[in-house]
Design a protein around this motif. Structure first.
Motif, PDB file in Angstrom:
ATOM      1  N   ASN A   1      15.063  21.610 -21.133  1.00 36.18           N
ATOM      2  CA  ASN A   1      15.265  23.024 -20.883  1.00 36.18           C
ATOM      3  C   ASN A   1      14.680  23.915 -21.970  1.00 36.18           C
ATOM      4  O   ASN A   1      14.777  25.112 -21.883  1.00 36.18           O
ATOM      5  N   LYS A   2      14.091  23.348 -23.004  1.00 38.86           N
ATOM      6  CA  LYS A   2      13.541  24.175 -24.078  1.00 38.86           C
ATOM      7  C   LYS A   2      12.442  25.060 -23.537  1.00 38.86           C
ATOM      8  O   LYS A   2      11.657  24.672 -22.704  1.00 38.86           O
TER       9      LYS A   2
ATOM     10  N   ARG B   1      12.890  27.812 -21.791  1.00 38.29           N
ATOM     11  CA  ARG B   1      13.273  28.450 -20.520  1.00 38.29           C
ATOM     12  C   ARG B   1      13.378  29.957 -20.719  1.00 38.29           C
ATOM     13  O   ARG B   1      13.903  30.432 -21.718  1.00 38.29           O
TER      14      ARG B   1
ATOM     15  N   CYS C   1      14.945  33.554 -20.242  1.00 42.20           N
ATOM     16  CA  CYS C   1      16.323  34.016 -20.110  1.00 42.20           C
ATOM     17  C   CYS C   1      16.584  34.436 -18.663  1.00 42.20           C
ATOM     18  O   CYS C   1      15.746  35.091 -18.029  1.00 42.20           O
TER      19      CYS C   1
ATOM     20  N   THR D   1      14.986  31.262 -24.232  1.00 44.82           N
ATOM     21  CA  THR D   1      16.226  30.704 -24.787  1.00 44.82           C
ATOM     22  C   THR D   1      15.913  29.464 -25.623  1.00 44.82           C
ATOM     23  O   THR D   1      14.805  28.941 -25.578  1.00 44.82           O
TER      24      THR D   1
ATOM     25  N   GLY E   1      19.423  27.002 -23.216  1.00 41.03           N
ATOM     26  CA  GLY E   1      20.393  27.409 -22.203  1.00 41.03           C
ATOM     27  C   GLY E   1      19.744  28.285 -21.142  1.00 41.03           C
ATOM     28  O   GLY E   1      18.534  28.484 -21.125  1.00 41.03           O
ATOM     29  N   ARG E   2      20.566  28.815 -20.268  1.00 37.19           N
ATOM     30  CA  ARG E   2      20.057  29.676 -19.200  1.00 37.19           C
ATOM     31  C   ARG E   2      19.928  31.132 -19.637  1.00 37.19           C
ATOM     32  O   ARG E   2      19.199  31.898 -19.032  1.00 37.19           O
TER      33      ARG E   2
ATOM     34  N   ASP F   1      24.055  37.081 -20.260  1.00 37.14           N
ATOM     35  CA  ASP F   1      24.667  36.838 -18.952  1.00 37.14           C
ATOM     36  C   ASP F   1      25.470  38.060 -18.502  1.00 37.14           C
ATOM     37  O   ASP F   1      25.615  38.309 -17.305  1.00 37.14           O
TER      38      ASP F   1
END
Length: 61
Positions: free
Chosen positions: A4-5, A7, A9, A17, A20-21, A27
């Protein structure tokens, strides 16, 4: 397992990020954006229900 690196935002700010998401606190930007786009959360929910008619709900992890 996926990496996931790098990704973007999830709030669509354009920043990346650390895996994370969302970036920290980003969020919380989603609800005000939905209200701005649809008028209110109730209007968004009505739009969403109409858009999803006849579709099986997807499971998110």
């Amino acid at each position: 397992m996926t990496n996931n690196k790098g990704r973007l935002c999830g709030c669509r700010c354009g920043d990346t990020t650390a895996g994370g998401r969302f970036l920290p606190g980003h969020d919380a930007k989603i609800v005000p954006q939905l209200e701005a786009d649809h008028g209110s959360m109730l209007d968004f929910w009505a739009w969403y229900e109409e858009a999803m008619k006849g579709q099986e709900p997807s499971k998110r992890c």
